[in-house]
Write a protein that holds these residues in place. Structure first.
Motif, PDB file in Angstrom:
ATOM      1  N   PHE A 200     -30.344  26.711  -2.042  1.00 22.25           N
ATOM      2  CA  PHE A 200     -31.284  25.638  -2.214  1.00 22.25           C
ATOM      3  C   PHE A 200     -30.526  24.439  -1.633  1.00 22.25           C
ATOM      4  O   PHE A 200     -29.564  24.126  -2.135  1.00 22.25           O
ATOM      5  CB  PHE A 200     -31.366  25.575  -3.985  1.00 22.25           C
TER       6      PHE A 200
ATOM      7  N   THR B 170     -41.165  24.292  -4.512  1.00 18.34           N
ATOM      8  CA  THR B 170     -40.281  23.374  -5.018  1.00 18.34           C
ATOM      9  C   THR B 170     -41.399  22.160  -5.572  1.00 18.34           C
ATOM     10  O   THR B 170     -42.540  22.103  -5.130  1.00 18.34           O
ATOM     11  CB  THR B 170     -39.531  22.772  -3.937  1.00 18.34           C
TER      12      THR B 170
ATOM     13  N   ARG C 241     -35.843  25.394   0.282  1.00 14.77           N
ATOM     14  CA  ARG C 241     -35.541  27.055  -0.279  1.00 14.77           C
ATOM     15  C   ARG C 241     -36.216  28.042   0.837  1.00 14.77           C
ATOM     16  O   ARG C 241     -37.167  28.499   0.494  1.00 14.77           O
ATOM     17  CB  ARG C 241     -35.902  26.903  -1.659  1.00 14.77           C
TER      18      ARG C 241
END
Lengths: 106, 113
Positions: free
Chosen positions: B74, B55, B68
């Motif tokens: 997510f 991320t 995630r």
């Protein structure tokens, strides 16, 4: 830092008229996207412009990209009420303009 | 809606409480994004993901964290909600990174009182 500016932010037009929405961006970008959002709804992809000189058309909407001028345009031809929505451009996918709220009046 | 589900759709919470928003996709797309939409600001990127456990921060990441652990999910967490985080939050996915457009979920309207 990439900045994206749209103008106008508000546009009221009559049915049957033509108009253009402008999207300027501040740094080099080879990709430009246009989205539509109806009130209270999500965003829908309209056009993906991936290179200088790219032109795409769908119905009464036509989008173009000039990477040298850092400018994309969304041209509306013979507007109809159903085109009333907010239109967003986004550069490099991640940075959006503030949107142009289009109202087409009968 | 390209197989994207956001939950909850609406939430009201109090200042200082933690809040988690969920985005679930059935498209097996690699890239996922969280945006917030506020009047006069358009959409602003909070965080994005380019794969499981991968991320990165966006423009307005302060006060938010993401996770995630699976391709399809997510999560966006507000560690301690503030009134300035009252907004509509959109999750988006894309298949091929910058070469493909975003597909958006229906949004979560969050009110922090």
């Amino acid at each position: 830092e990439l900045k994206v500016e749209q103008n106008p932010l508000f546009l009221s037009m009559q049915e049957g008229k033509n108009y253009t929405i402008y999207c300027n961006y501040s740094t080099t970008s080879d990709r430009l996207y246009w989205y539509r959002q109806d009130p209270g709804k999500s965003l829908e992809s309209l056009f993906v412009l991936l290179s200088n000189g790219a032109v795409k058309q769908e119905g009464r909407l036509m989008a173009s990209l000039d990477t040298k001028a850092r400018l994309s345009t969304l041209h509306i031809t013979a507007a109809v009420h159903d085109l009333s929505a907010t239109y967003f451009c986004a550069a490099e996918k991640l940075v959006f303009g503030k949107g142009t709220k289009l109202t087409v009046n009968p | 809606d390209a197989g994207i589900t956001q939950s909850p759709r609406h939430k009201v919470t109090e200042t200082g409480t933690p809040v988690t928003l969920r985005c679930h996709q059935t498209e097996n797309h690699r890239y996922m994004y969280w945006y917030r939409q506020d009047p006069g600001h358009g959409l602003r990127l909070i965080h994005y993901s380019y794969g499981v456990k991968d991320t990165d921060k966006g423009e307005v990441s302060d006060g938010y964290s993401v996770s995630r652990s699976k391709t399809e999910d997510f999560l966006l967490t507000l560690e301690s909600a503030t009134s300035s985080q009252t907004s509509v939050y959109f999750c988006a996915i894309s298949e091929f990174g910058l070469e493909s457009p975003l597909h958006f979920g229906n949004g979560t309207r969050l009110t922090v009182t």
